[in-house]
Design an enzyme around this catalytic site. Structure first.
Site, PDB file in Angstrom:
ATOM      1  N   ALA A   1       0.834  -1.202   0.000  1.00 61.66           N
ATOM      2  CA  ALA A   1       0.000   0.000   0.000  1.00 61.66           C
ATOM      3  C   ALA A   1       0.868   1.251   0.000  1.00 61.66           C
ATOM      4  CB  ALA A   1      -0.929  -0.008   1.205  1.00 61.66           C
TER       5      ALA A   1
ATOM      6  N   LYS B   1      -3.846  -9.855  -5.194  1.00 63.10           N
ATOM      7  CA  LYS B   1      -3.823 -11.227  -5.676  1.00 63.10           C
ATOM      8  C   LYS B   1      -3.046 -12.098  -4.677  1.00 63.10           C
ATOM      9  CE  LYS B   1       0.405 -10.441  -6.342  1.00 63.10           C
ATOM     10  NZ  LYS B   1       1.347 -11.114  -5.386  1.00 63.10           N
TER      11      LYS B   1
ATOM     12  N   ASP C   1       2.446 -16.120  -5.013  1.00 62.38           N
ATOM     13  CA  ASP C   1       2.856 -14.724  -4.902  1.00 62.38           C
ATOM     14  C   ASP C   1       3.207 -14.114  -6.252  1.00 62.38           C
ATOM     15  OD1 ASP C   1       3.461 -12.579  -2.859  1.00 62.38           O
ATOM     16  OD2 ASP C   1       5.328 -12.598  -3.986  1.00 62.38           O
TER      17      ASP C   1
END
Length: 341
Positions: free
Chosen positions: A18, A99, A179
């Site tokens: 973020a 994701k 990942d």
């Protein structure tokens, strides 16, 4: 033409992505972070003050209950994606969820169904399909620049050095495939337009999860994705798109910056053609602009989770099964979607 009203974003948690990706892109897109929620109020307040978020609130639910928040970014640990994306959808927010959208295909379908039932907007945070570079690649393939696309060869590697990194945690659904291996899978879905039918994958195991993986996924008409991914190399992100009459090499297909190149070599020309379509400084910017255009009723939504998340989740499941990795098919993976929290 008058300036667009900024979209007001809420953020669930203080994840590094973020700070590093979403917030700079919001500044570039002209939108604003108005709230961040976390479980440690003191830490959340400090994070908000440091990064220019208007206010810190106590807990994730408080972000969803904030009437000023229009869209919510969910960068929580993987097992929490389904629960909190569902809660945000039910709160009437547009949702951009990191994701993988969930930890298994059943939960992914349930979350898509919930979004459709609530007539809500849900995107999985693969942002590359929105970018100028990817749009140009699609245009080149559609124009026949390399003939028929037959194979995608793609990599995503970067070093993970801290043992406590959540990517190395099995309970947190870590591992190289979930990942970063999912990026080539999403690219293959974008370009082939059909689900994977089989997979052959090998993996190198760390203490809890695979730290490297490589394999082949097969699609309709014998088309193939050859992927390699992992946590033990210096950053490497490249894609080769192999056609019947040429090849396209794509620099950093996942998070391109200005200067990243597309190189086209075809049987129709003796010299390669090189282009650099990327103009945005931050990879999330194009996706955020699109979400804003949808919320302001200036554009119809594209690249929604309903169009891509399930086949990518299924491809990830095939790859994990082929590598001998455990699959998350537990009730815990689905019970919170659209249910009580």
């Amino acid at each position: 033409m008058s300036a667009r009203e900024p979209v007001r974003w809420g953020i669930l948690g203080t994840a590094n992505i973020a700070r590093a990706q979403l917030l700079p892109a919001l500044a570039e897109s002209g939108d604003v972070p108005v709230a961040v929620g976390g479980r440690d109020q003191a830490r959340t307040q400090a994070w908000a003050a440091e990064h220019g978020v208007a206010r810190a609130v106590d807990g994730y639910q408080a972000v969803l209950e904030d009437p000023e928040v229009e869209a919510v970014y969910v960068p929580l640990p993987n097992p929490l994606h389904a629960e909190w994306a569902a809660a945000a959808l039910e709160a009437g927010k547009a949702v951009l969820c990191e994701k993988p959208l969930t930890t298994n295909a059943v939960a992914t379908q349930a979350l898509i169904d919930l979004a459709q039932t609530n007539d809500a907007l849900l995107w999985e945070s693969f942002v590359f399909p929105f970018q100028a570079q990817h749009r140009r690649v699609v245009e080149l393939i559609g124009s026949g620049a390399i003939g028929e696309l037959r194979e995608v060869v793609a990599s995503f590697h970067f070093p993970v050095t801290r043992p406590e990194n959540i990517r190395l945690s099995a309970p947190m659904f870590g591992g190289a495939l979930a990942d970063v291996g999912c990026y080539p899978m999403r690219l293959a879905h974008e370009l082939f337009g059909s689900p994977a039918s089989s997979a052959v994958v090998t993996a190198v195991m760390g203490d809890e999860v695979e730290v490297e993986a490589a394999g082949v996924l097969t699609y309709a008409d014998d088309r193939r994705l050859l992927l390699t991914c992992g946590f033990r190399r210096q950053p490497e992100t490249t894609a080769l798109l192999l056609g019947s009459e040429g090849v396209i090499r794509v620099d950093n297909p996942w998070h391109p910056t200005p200067g990243a190149q597309i190189e086209v070599r075809s049987s129709a020309s003796s010299e390669p053609v090189v282009e650099s379509p990327t103009v945005d400084a931050h990879s999330f910017t194009a996706a955020l602009r699109h979400i804003a255009a949808v919320l302001r009723e200036d554009a119809a939504p594209v690249h929604l989770a309903s169009s891509s998340a399930l086949p990518v989740a299924q491809a990830l499941g095939l790859a994990r099964e082929a590598a001998g990795l455990p699959l998350d098919s537990s009730a815990a993976g689905t019970s919170t979607v659209g249910g009580a929290r």
